[in-house]
Enzyme design. Sequence first.
Site, short mmCIF file in Angstrom:
data_model
loop_
_atom_site.label_atom_id
_atom_site.label_comp_id
_atom_site.label_asym_id
_atom_site.label_seq_id
_atom_site.Cartn_x
_atom_site.Cartn_y
_atom_site.Cartn_z
N ASP A 94 -8.43 11.11 11.17
CA ASP A 94 -8.36 10.68 9.76
C ASP A 94 -9.10 9.35 9.59
OD1 ASP A 94 -7.73 11.08 7.13
OD2 ASP A 94 -5.66 10.39 7.28
N GLY A 152 0.83 -1.20 0.00
CA GLY A 152 0.00 0.00 0.00
C GLY A 152 0.86 1.24 0.00
N SER A 153 0.19 2.35 -0.19
CA SER A 153 0.92 3.61 -0.19
C SER A 153 -0.03 4.72 0.20
CB SER A 153 1.48 3.86 -1.59
OG SER A 153 2.15 5.08 -1.62
N GLY A 154 0.45 5.64 1.00
CA GLY A 154 -0.35 6.81 1.37
C GLY A 154 0.40 8.06 0.97
N ASN A 155 -0.11 9.19 1.41
CA ASN A 155 0.56 10.44 1.08
C ASN A 155 1.92 10.54 1.75
OD1 ASN A 155 -1.40 11.91 -0.56
ND2 ASN A 155 -2.70 11.75 1.26
N SER A 172 3.70 7.76 3.27
CA SER A 172 4.50 6.55 3.46
C SER A 172 4.20 5.51 2.38
CB SER A 172 4.17 5.94 4.83
OG SER A 172 2.81 5.61 4.87
N1 LIG Z 1 -0.69 -2.85 8.90
C1 LIG Z 1 -1.06 -2.89 7.62
N2 LIG Z 1 -1.45 -4.04 7.04
C2 LIG Z 1 -1.85 -4.08 5.74
N3 LIG Z 1 -1.90 -2.99 4.94
C3 LIG Z 1 -1.54 -1.79 5.47
C4 LIG Z 1 -1.10 -1.68 6.82
N4 LIG Z 1 -0.80 -0.38 7.06
C5 LIG Z 1 -1.06 0.27 5.92
N5 LIG Z 1 -1.50 -0.55 4.95
C6 LIG Z 1 -1.87 -0.18 3.59
O1 LIG Z 1 -1.13 0.97 3.21
C7 LIG Z 1 -2.02 2.09 2.99
C8 LIG Z 1 -1.34 3.36 3.47
O2 LIG Z 1 -1.07 3.27 4.84
P1 LIG Z 1 -1.26 4.54 5.80
O3 LIG Z 1 -2.67 5.05 5.64
O4 LIG Z 1 -0.85 4.15 7.17
O5 LIG Z 1 -0.22 5.56 5.13
P2 LIG Z 1 -0.21 7.15 5.11
O6 LIG Z 1 0.93 7.57 4.27
O7 LIG Z 1 -0.24 7.65 6.51
O8 LIG Z 1 -1.62 7.44 4.40
P3 LIG Z 1 -2.48 8.78 4.28
O9 LIG Z 1 -2.16 9.33 2.95
O10 LIG Z 1 -3.91 8.28 4.37
O11 LIG Z 1 -2.11 9.66 5.42
C9 LIG Z 1 -3.30 1.73 3.73
O12 LIG Z 1 -4.45 2.36 3.15
C10 LIG Z 1 -3.35 0.20 3.56
O13 LIG Z 1 -3.89 -0.15 2.31
#
Ligand SMILES: Nc1ncnc2c1ncn2[C@@H]1O[C@H](COP(=O)(O)OP(=O)(O)OP(=O)(O)O)[C@@H](O)[C@H]1O
Length: 517
Positions: free
Chosen positions: A353, A198-201, A203
Amino acid sequence: MDEYSRLFSQPKTPRLRQDGFPDSTDKQQERTSTDENKEDNQKAPSIVPTSESYTTPLTVSIPTFENVQTLPTPMTYTPLSPGNLSMSPIDQSSLNIPKRRSHARLLDDMLSIAQPNQRVVSELIAPANLLPQRVVSLPTVAEETLYSDSADDKNNIKEAYLSESGDYTDKYDDETLQGFLLDHWDQPLLWRKVRPIGSGNFSNVLLYESMDQSDPKMAQVAVKRLKYPEELSHVEQINTSLRYKETLSRLENSLTRELQVLKSLNHPCIVKLLGINNPIFITSKKPLHDLIKKNPRALPPCDMIMSYCSAGDLLAAVMARNGGLEIWLIQRIFAELALAVKYLHRNNIIHRDLKLENILLKYTFDDINNFKDSPIYYKQNFIELADFGLCKKIESDEMCTARCGSEDYVSPEILMGVPYDGHLSDTWALGVILYSLFEDRLPFDPPPNASVRQRSRATSHRIARFDWRWYRLSDDDTNTGKKIVENTLTRKNQRWLIDEVYDSPFVKDIVDTLDFA
Ligand SMILES: Nc1ncnc2c1ncn2[C@@H]1O[C@H](COP(=O)(O)OP(=O)(O)OP(=O)(O)O)[C@@H](O)[C@H]1O
């Protein structure tokens, strides 16, 4: 291009500066507060208007909502490198929030869910090529980081590791991760990379498997790797600039806040921070500053080692089966989510969030269905709430000022730009989530069969006007979950707190059957 390369070739979304609210003496503040009081003094309109008689509740009280210029509207932001942020059209004091479904698009790409001829059944399940640009956010640095000043943490780090701290990269290559379980800083463990998940904004998240231990909880872990903004990668050239220092402090603040809160949590329905690749990220109050002092050339990676939820996030899972979740399944998932949020609020932590992407599934829907006749169904949690990047530990009556969240889930008071009660903005988001699961669309998307004019209206306008209604569920449907939506997607002075959500039959009837609740 393989899946991995595709994942990491996505445009990186930089962290944006986000200031707090103006000073309370500021004229702007006075104006918005007055507007909000006006809002609260209005007689509450019917929550579920009929199509014939419907007038939007705030049209009368705040006519300026019709005027795009006067709303603190979320700004659409084209991903630029942070060095170009000054070219961004965003006023630094305006609301900046992560745009919806950016991650869903990524998963679509990775898993090839979006077939060219796939039937689009709802707004929630929009095809990837219709997804709008991202909007990004960062909690204001004006909010203090929670930090547990545990002497034990520090004492427990072996001198051997301290002397090497700042250069853990020599124990790290792209395929292997050396990490430490929390409070076991003297026993490095190894994991092998399996694949990106996965990927978010902020990480990228990768699956790793253990190389040297038998504990089943550690056999597979999700590793959340922080994305460093571009300007922090060129430390030597710009480490004296104000921009650099601000970016570093902001990143450090939100990172330490997420880690300290995660470390303090222990609930079955909340993702677990199991460990970290470098103890300094947990033990130092200013880990990035400390690391840069030791090695000014580059920041070492920050890898949070988390419990792994193998069925991915709820948005992707709902999209993959084109929506249509059965009520019993929605009820079970939502009851677990309510348990998690109740635990957070009881511990004075607000999430800020809550959204479908941040609800992770430990099992597929089919697995859950198969568990139905077995004791596991009542013993085992099926979800974990994730992503504490915007969370905050607060005093029980503290109002928040950081304008953050995700566009479709953000409450009207955050949009209005006034100090807000984080408990109530969390329950608003719960209402958005439950509505979305019932209706397979987000409540503030343009209505089905919307006119061109309605479609051109910003989501924030519909949110500010509480402009939502049932489409799939009829008005006389007896589903008890409707009450939760109707009492959360409403004005803040009438909105349910988590205890009321929890005590409603839709949640309570399920929670009472769960062994882990
Ligand atoms: N513990 C986990 N197990 C499985 N998939 C995960 C886990 N943590 C994160 N993911 C996947 O990675 C994605 C991004 O993780 P996360 O929301 O923690 O990142 P972020 O960069 O903080 O995102 P945002 O842009 O929402 O702030 C999640 O939507 C999910 O699909």
